[in-house]
Write an enzyme that holds these catalytic residues in place. Structure first.
Site, PDB file in Angstrom:
ATOM      1  N   HIS A 196      31.887  12.705   4.261  1.00 21.13           N
ATOM      2  CA  HIS A 196      30.705  12.798   3.403  1.00 21.13           C
ATOM      3  C   HIS A 196      30.688  14.040   2.510  1.00 21.13           C
ATOM      4  CE1 HIS A 196      26.606  12.011   2.177  1.00 21.13           C
ATOM      5  NE2 HIS A 196      26.250  13.235   2.538  1.00 21.13           N
ATOM      6  N   ASP A 234      25.171  13.621  -2.391  1.00 18.07           N
ATOM      7  CA  ASP A 234      24.218  13.256  -1.339  1.00 18.07           C
ATOM      8  C   ASP A 234      22.844  13.072  -1.998  1.00 18.07           C
ATOM      9  OD1 ASP A 234      23.679  13.151   1.761  1.00 18.07           O
ATOM     10  OD2 ASP A 234      22.265  14.660   1.035  1.00 18.07           O
TER      11      ASP A 234
END
Length: 339
Positions: free
Chosen positions: A308, A110
């Site tokens: 994610h 991320d």
């Protein structure tokens, strides 16, 4: 820990505080050997690497997961501009030095992937190889980021723009940190994200909140109640401002990194993304551009049905990919890392 969560051994984790330009960085390490630095994203902490630390240690590496500036037990400077990318790169280089090493392999997820990419770009003398999880490398360039984000979503507001106004997201999150985190993690997880065709949780209706679109069902399979407690307790103690200030520096980063406009990262690299993650679908052109932007790319992978939070959703696969990549690095890379 929930029976659905993957167990891990914490007994061998060593917690340390080391001096950096921010004041201090808290890190957790396990193992001996060449240094592999693990950098987390939003809204997480070193704990997001709990499954990778023992796997990397068992494979013969010194695995170190940091709390990024503004998170956990690391320092949280007051000024918003203290969270610009060049400051975070300096922190990671200082961690390597404080650990008595000259260089490292850096792995990020991320925002941590973006930090890792810029570590490799700005300090190639220190960061000899780079692995990026979830967020592809996109070289600096184009219009000012805030202008790009403001044009996204039409009548709705993109979450990055929502996060950029100081205090606004804090007012949504901090009255119920645990509940907000549970919803945010679920919204971006492969097994609990909203179905296609439903309102996108990356956007906010005018006058609304991000939470309005979070799923209200069970926790993702990777997230036990005790795992959620770890994250919630840290953010309840620290607040969210330090973490959110990363989003509030994107225009500063664009200015600071002007000299690197369009620059490739030549070091040996690895990319792994989730096939159901908006980061990989929206940025598919960036992945297609890897022959130019990541000329040292050794392998690239998209994990089916994965969202994610990739190293927590698929820890065994990520561990296998990371250790396999590390073992196949060109001769001399890890020797220099071991310093």
């Amino acid at each position: 820990m929930s029976s659905k969560a993957v167990s891990f051994q914490a007994a061998d984790f060593t917690h340390r505080l080391v001096s950096t330009p921010a004041g201090r960085v808290h890190l957790v390490e396990q193992g001996t050997g060449p240094l592999v630095l693990l950098v987390h994203g939003f809204p997480e902490s070193w704990y997001s690497w709990r499954h990778q630390l023992p796997a990397l240690a068992a494979a013969g590496y010194r695995a170190v997961a940091v709390d990024v500036r503004g998170y956990g037990r690391s320092s949280r400077p007051d000024g918003v501009d203290a969270y610009r990318m060049l400051e975070l790169v300096a922190d990671q280089a200082a961690v390597v030095e404080a650990l008595g090493e000259r260089s490292a392999v850096v792995v990020g997820h991320d925002w941590g992937a973006t930090i890792a990419a810029n570590c490799a770009l700005v300090r190639p003398d220190v960061f000899r190889a780079v692995a990026l999880l979830s967020v592809p490398y996109t070289p600096r360039g184009g219009p000012r980021p805030s202008e790009v984000f403001a044009q996204m979503g039409g009548d709705e507001e993109f979450y990055v723009s929502y996060f950029q106004e100081p205090g606004r997201a804090e007012a949504e999150i901090e009255p119920d940190v645990r509940g907000w985190l549970a919803g945010f993690y679920a919204a971006l997880s492969g097994d609990t994200m909203p179905a296609p065709g439903t309102p996108d949780p990356h956007f906010v209706t005018r006058g609304g909140t991000l939470r309005d679109r979070f799923p209200s069902g069970p926790l993702p399979a990777w997230l036990g109640e005790s795992d959620l407690d770890v994250y919630a307790e840290e953010f309840e103690r620290t607040g969210l401002t330090g973490a959110l200030n990363r989003y509030r520096n994107m225009d500063r980063d664009w200015e600071d990194l002007a000299a690197y406009d369009g620059a490739p990262i030549p070091q040996p690299s690895l990319f792994v993304g989730g096939a159901r993650d908006a980061s990989t679908t929206w940025l598919s052109d960036a992945i297609d551009a890897y022959p130019v932007t990541l000329p040292g790319l050794m392998s690239s992978h998209l994990l089916d049905d994965c969202g994610h939070w990739i190293q927590q959703e698929r820890p065994a696969e990520i561990n296998q990919l990371l250790t396999g990549w590390l073992a196949s690095l060109p001769a001399g890379i890890l020797d220099r890392v071991a310093g």
